[in-house]
Design an enzyme around this catalytic site. Structure first.
Site, mmCIF file in Angstrom:
data_model
loop_
_atom_site.group_PDB
_atom_site.id
_atom_site.type_symbol
_atom_site.label_atom_id
_atom_site.label_comp_id
_atom_site.label_asym_id
_atom_site.label_seq_id
_atom_site.Cartn_x
_atom_site.Cartn_y
_atom_site.Cartn_z
ATOM 1 N N GLU A 31 5.306 19.872 -42.249
ATOM 2 C CA GLU A 31 3.879 19.784 -41.933
ATOM 3 C C GLU A 31 3.570 19.309 -40.520
ATOM 4 O O GLU A 31 3.024 18.209 -40.327
ATOM 5 C CB GLU A 31 3.174 18.851 -42.934
ATOM 6 N N GLU B 256 5.600 22.208 -51.683
ATOM 7 C CA GLU B 256 4.943 21.013 -52.225
ATOM 8 C C GLU B 256 3.639 21.403 -52.881
ATOM 9 O O GLU B 256 2.845 22.134 -52.301
ATOM 10 C CB GLU B 256 4.568 20.009 -51.120
HETATM 11 C C1 FCB Z 1 2.157 15.849 -48.020
HETATM 12 C C2 FCB Z 1 3.432 15.192 -47.534
HETATM 13 C C3 FCB Z 1 4.214 14.498 -48.614
HETATM 14 C C4 FCB Z 1 3.319 13.790 -49.591
HETATM 15 C C5 FCB Z 1 2.197 14.666 -50.065
HETATM 16 C C6 FCB Z 1 1.280 14.031 -51.073
HETATM 17 O O1 FCB Z 1 1.282 16.023 -46.960
HETATM 18 O O2 FCB Z 1 4.282 16.155 -46.963
HETATM 19 O O3 FCB Z 1 5.147 13.661 -48.008
HETATM 20 O O4 FCB Z 1 2.883 12.600 -49.057
HETATM 21 O O5 FCB Z 1 1.449 15.104 -48.975
#
Ligand code: FCB
Length: 450
Positions: free
Chosen positions: A166, A355
């Site tokens: 990210e 994620e």
């Molecule tokens: C993302 C991050 C991860 C976690 C989630 C909830 O932005 O990559 O580490 O904190 O959010």
């Protein structure tokens, strides 16, 4: 066949990151990271917590990996901590750090679980921050050197590589919004950091191609759809368009088209932002061919024109949609739109959801269970959209839940619980949550019924 069925080889995984889970802050020769520094400054973390101990993954990884196996998950995403490998960011390598990751990766392999290793998930060595961190162009070389060390030391045990987690969040939250380490508040500085992170990503991919290693390499971008709060208000429509540029297109155009969106840069410049110096060859470095494109996503945003929010002049509003404990709104249809938008505009060969998940205020009840129907419902609704996307011909090859265990949620500290597995931070006791049992059945059956 289940109503929502997934390909047999679909990669079902759970994700984590070093600073959020490892603990062992001063162990094994690890150097200080910007998150060690930042989380110890009073006022930076909502509940005053830090990652010194986190989930103690350093000492409990065997137990965690046995839980992954018990749940039938096929893959585990984790990150290497740069200061555990290079305590000073560069220079002498820390063998103890290398050996730690080799033990973890071997344990995953012995348990039949694929590893996805993120090279950088935000814990920059403080020693490099002291030399300017992501704002110093030299970091591209430091990062390449670190990535090459990982390829050489761990390459035989890694199944998937993810370069930078990210860039937008690490750049913007850390250098514009001041909420994340290193805690700056300057948009121009953040944009420069973003440019260097994208270059670091590309340089690491380029270097990887020289190694002869066969595992796949990609990135993880934080993305979300940006819709106008009021579609009948042209200023909101424009605000949403700008936020799509700020949040998504800046990064994806760079990686897939080898250029930054000119209209966005022009606009920022007109508003007084100092643009990063983009030198000859930078965009070529950034736009390396990837084996997969990782999407991290949690919600969608409804935005309105906001004259106070320089330089984007847009901010998100709350809607009536259900919210997780962090106030993040469920918007599964926005998730579908996001996968489709990515596919239609950039045509990645393969997308992996690296994620997705929900925060909750979960506890162990009197019968020893953790009932988390909200998370199960979130996962179900989002997986229905993954299923729909696959049906629409979009190549989604895997889905990683954030997160495997409850962990240190950055500025929110330990109170936002994202895990499939509950962690009691006093005793480090793990309890599998109900949502994890549900997911385990989904994996076993390659799908689920409505
Ligand atoms: C993302 C991050 C991860 C976690 C989630 C909830 O932005 O990559 O580490 O904190 O959010």
């Amino acid at each position: 066949m289940p109503a929502y069925s997934f390909p047999k080889d679909f990669l079902w995984g759970a994700a984590s990151a070093s600073y959020q889970t490892e603990g062992g802050a001063g162990d094994g020769g690890k150097g200080e990271s910007i998150w060690d520094r930042f989380s110890h400054i009073p006022g930076n973390i909502a509940d005053g917590a830090n990652g010194d101990a986190a989930c103690d993954f350093c000492h409990r990884f065997e137990e965690d990996i046995s839980l992954l196996r018990r749940l039938g998950l096929k893959a585990y995403r984790m990150s290497a901590s740069w200061p555990r490998i290079f305590p000073q960011g560069a220079g002498e390598i820390n063998r103890e750090g290398v050996e730690f990751y080799r033990r973890v990766l071997k344990c995953l392999r012995d348990n039949g679980i694929k590893s996805a290793v993120t090279i950088y998930h935000w814990d920059l060595p403080q020693a490099l921050q002291n030399r300017g961190g992501w704002a110093n162009r030299e970091i591209v070389g430091w990062f390449k050197n670190y990535a090459e060390a990982l390829y050489a030391e761990l390459g035989d045990l890694v199944d998937m590589w993810i370069t930078v987690n990210e860039p937008i969040i690490a750049a913007m939250n850390g250098h514009w919004l001041g909420e994340h380490a290193p805690g700056y508040r300057d948009y121009s500085h953040a944009l420069l950091a973003a440019h260097h992170m994208l270059m670091a990503h590309g340089a690491a991919v380029k270097a990887y191609r020289q190694t002869g290693l066969k595992a796949e390499i990609g990135c993880s971008m934080n993305m979300q759809m940006e819709y106008p709060a009021n579609p009948d208000d042209s200023r909101d429509v424009e605000a949403a368009r700008i936020m799509m540029l700020h949040q998504n297109r800046f990064y994806l155009d760079a990686v897939y088209k080898g250029r930054y969106p000119a209209e966005f840069l022009d606009r920022l410049k007109a508003r007084g932002v100092t643009l990063p110096a983009v030198l000859d060859g930078d965009m070529e470095t950034i736009s390396q061919k990837l084996d997969f494109f990782g999407i991290n996503t949690y919600f969608s945003e409804y935005v309105r024109y906001d004259e106070t929010r320089w330089p984007v002049f847009a901010s998100a509003v709350k809607t009536e949609r259900p919210k997780t404990s962090l106030g993040w709104e469920l918007c599964p249809d926005g998730f579908f739109d996001l996968m489709k938008w990515t596919h239609d505009n950039y045509r990645p060969d393969k997308i992996v959801i690296t994620e997705n998940g929900a925060a909750g205020n979960d506890w162990v009840n009197s019968s020893g269970r953790v009932e988390d129907p909200g998370r199960r419902e979130y996962l179900k609704q989002y997986l229905i959209e993954v299923n729909r996307a696959i049906g629409a011909g979009i190549n989604i090859a895997g889905y990683f839940v954030w997160s495997f265990c409850d962990n240190f949620e950055w500025a929110q500290g330990l109170s936002a619980r994202f895990g499939l597995v509950h962690v009691d931070y006093k005793t480090q006791r793990r309890t599998i949550k109900d949502s994890a049992y549900w997911l385990s059945d989904v994996v076993k059956n390659s799908g689920f019924d409505a």
